[in-house]
Design an enzyme around this catalytic site. Sequence first.
Site, PDB file in Angstrom:
ATOM      1  CD1 TRP A  52     -17.951   6.607 -30.349  1.00 52.34           C
ATOM      2  CD2 TRP A  52     -17.641   6.797 -32.552  1.00 52.34           C
ATOM      3  NE1 TRP A  52     -18.233   5.385 -30.928  1.00 52.34           N
ATOM      4  CE2 TRP A  52     -18.046   5.478 -32.274  1.00 52.34           C
ATOM      5  CE3 TRP A  52     -17.385   7.159 -33.890  1.00 52.34           C
ATOM      6  CZ2 TRP A  52     -18.209   4.514 -33.263  1.00 52.34           C
ATOM      7  CZ3 TRP A  52     -17.541   6.195 -34.869  1.00 52.34           C
ATOM      8  CH2 TRP A  52     -17.950   4.882 -34.559  1.00 52.34           C
ATOM      9  CG  ASP A  55     -23.809  -0.244 -29.222  1.00 45.91           C
ATOM     10  OD1 ASP A  55     -23.356   0.085 -30.318  1.00 45.91           O
ATOM     11  OD2 ASP A  55     -23.523  -1.311 -28.649  1.00 45.91           O
ATOM     12  CD  GLN A  71     -20.900   1.568 -25.319  1.00 45.11           C
ATOM     13  OE1 GLN A  71     -19.832   1.071 -25.604  1.00 45.11           O
ATOM     14  NE2 GLN A  71     -21.267   1.752 -24.060  1.00 45.11           N
ATOM     15  CD1 TRP A  79     -16.448   2.508 -30.200  1.00 44.30           C
ATOM     16  CD2 TRP A  79     -14.334   1.986 -29.705  1.00 44.30           C
ATOM     17  NE1 TRP A  79     -16.473   1.623 -29.156  1.00 44.30           N
ATOM     18  CE2 TRP A  79     -15.183   1.283 -28.824  1.00 44.30           C
ATOM     19  CE3 TRP A  79     -12.957   1.818 -29.555  1.00 44.30           C
ATOM     20  CZ2 TRP A  79     -14.714   0.427 -27.831  1.00 44.30           C
ATOM     21  CZ3 TRP A  79     -12.486   0.961 -28.562  1.00 44.30           C
ATOM     22  CH2 TRP A  79     -13.361   0.277 -27.722  1.00 44.30           C
ATOM     23  NE  ARG A 185     -19.447  -6.970 -27.568  1.00 42.65           N
ATOM     24  CZ  ARG A 185     -18.457  -7.588 -28.195  1.00 42.65           C
ATOM     25  NH1 ARG A 185     -17.461  -8.128 -27.533  1.00 42.65           N
ATOM     26  NH2 ARG A 185     -18.472  -7.674 -29.507  1.00 42.65           N
ATOM     27  CD  GLU A 237     -21.145  -6.541 -31.388  1.00 49.01           C
ATOM     28  OE1 GLU A 237     -19.982  -6.424 -31.011  1.00 49.01           O
ATOM     29  OE2 GLU A 237     -21.655  -5.769 -32.225  1.00 49.01           O
TER      30      GLU A 237
HETATM   31  C1  FRU Z   1     -22.057  -2.992 -30.545  1.00 46.11           C
HETATM   32  C2  FRU Z   1     -20.859  -3.041 -29.608  1.00 46.11           C
HETATM   33  C3  FRU Z   1     -21.220  -3.752 -28.332  1.00 46.11           C
HETATM   34  C4  FRU Z   1     -20.229  -3.194 -27.356  1.00 46.11           C
HETATM   35  C5  FRU Z   1     -20.108  -1.769 -27.816  1.00 46.11           C
HETATM   36  C6  FRU Z   1     -18.767  -1.155 -27.613  1.00 46.11           C
HETATM   37  O1  FRU Z   1     -21.993  -1.970 -31.468  1.00 46.11           O
HETATM   38  O2  FRU Z   1     -19.775  -3.673 -30.256  1.00 46.11           O
HETATM   39  O3  FRU Z   1     -21.198  -5.158 -28.424  1.00 46.11           O
HETATM   40  O4  FRU Z   1     -20.656  -3.287 -26.030  1.00 46.11           O
HETATM   41  O5  FRU Z   1     -20.440  -1.756 -29.187  1.00 46.11           O
HETATM   42  O6  FRU Z   1     -18.786   0.216 -27.866  1.00 46.11           O
END
Ligand code: FRU
Length: 529
Positions: A52, A55, A71, A79, A185, A237
């Site tokens: 997976w 971001d 990510q 996720w 964040r 975000e």
């Molecule tokens: C955006 C988000 C961010 C967070 C990350 C977690 O897609 O929700 O705000 O840091 O993904 O994976």
Amino acid sequence: MGKIFLACLIVLASVCCKDKEKKGNETAGEGKTQYYQEQYRPQYHFSPEENWMNDPNGMVYHKGVYHFFYQYYPEDIVWGPMHWGHATSKDLIRWQHKPIALFPDAHGLIFSGSAVVDFANTSGFGTTENPPLVAIFTYHLMAGEKAGKTDFQTQGIAYSIDDGETWTKYDGNPVIGNDGIKDFRDPKVFWDTANYTWVMSLVAGDHLQIWNSNDLKSWSKLSEFGKDKGAHGGVWECPDLFKLNVAGTDEEKWILLISINPGAPNGGSGTQYFIGDFDGEKFTTEQKDIKWIDWGTDNYAGVTYNVLPEDYYGDKYDNDPKDERIFIGWMSNWTYARDTPTEKWRGATTVPRKLSLVKNGNDYELYNYPIEGLDKLLEKGDIKELQIAPNGSETITNDNFNQAEIRFTSSAKDFRLIFRNEAKDSLVLLMDSELGVFSLDRRHSGKTDFQQDFPSIQKMPVPELPEGEFEVRMVLDRSSIELFINEGQYVMTAQIFPKEIYTTFQIENDLDSDFLLKNFQVSKIRRTW
Ligand code: FRU
């Protein structure tokens, strides 16, 4: 009879041998030919080898290398506990996978953030001769979230003194704590040349906070923005704050990108932007309307490459982006990101896009358009002029539209473009001048039933299209289409999962007059994996 039998044996033996040879060759080449060949595997977009991704993170250019972090959950195709995956590139087109850069630790999972070249060694993690790379990210403490607390997101840093190969977390983490803001964040840090300080944009639920620091370790809050501005259909975000020159002028404006989920115009996740000013402390804007960087459903959490003070590297590297703003987004949407029909990996990025600021009348608009480097992958087709009779159509065939670019220019604003394959899937794009809307209908584009909201018609208002000629450009990969109208003024990015490769492209003229497409060109896009 004996002779015939012998001849048969010889023929049989040679056929067997040939067969063996062929198999041998195939097996020898298998590793390479099978790599990145799954049905929906992007051929020239970035996707992780396995599992997976969401971001883009830590996008920073350093010593001739573009670093790309993302990510990443290395254990599954959904996720999970977030890490920072890592890849590098010299041209943003061909990527090399690197080992995972950041792993979760006692402070939490590693959520989104940014990276900088600490060129003056303000942090003291390196030296001025060997400046450290510093990553600034969010820690997400699962235990805190599960216990129903609101202070489980804090900001941490890590550094690398070997040009990004290995990373060490700062032992004074977290560098910004939390007083009880649930969604706190995605720090994006840049060097503010005018004020000689590091500036961080950070989101706090429904607004932006701006912080600064002289050493990347101790931070002070400067201001807030946005509680009463822009779209608020979901959580804010992945902010990004940067300066751009208005194209063709010396005027400078500041741009703020804010991703929002849900609340995008076509459902789920999307990225809005604000154009305004930043005085070293506060971001302000007179913008009244809500602006979106991309109207398609699949461009989220996108941010830009950090650029260094303009002449930091001088002319040392010929791939130096200098002051160009390059944007990359995650090509998915939280509404169905976990359900898309891939098995080995899940998630990919958009093509890298150059951002530019254009003033149309009194309005500023942010354009995004593929970086020039993408052209290097094109096997360009012939340029043609197509004239389509009133209410007529023209069909073009190609053995693979799912690894192709189509471009043309036109001044007509009433047409329909349809991609089809032998499985009878169809992807329909429609420009309708009466409604002033461009739409993308993927309801019958292939596999769509993995999630109820995926098979949709996405709509994009196109109110400011030029009177005269404008360009329509589409780049398709195995599971995506990215559409750029008028060189990035209007953009749509959408995932598609056709059951077979699209092989026909039909252009329909919906007007009572001729439709003239100039510079019509279909090019193959070479794979990069
Ligand atoms: C955006 C988000 C961010 C967070 C990350 C977690 O897609 O929700 O705000 O840091 O993904 O994976």
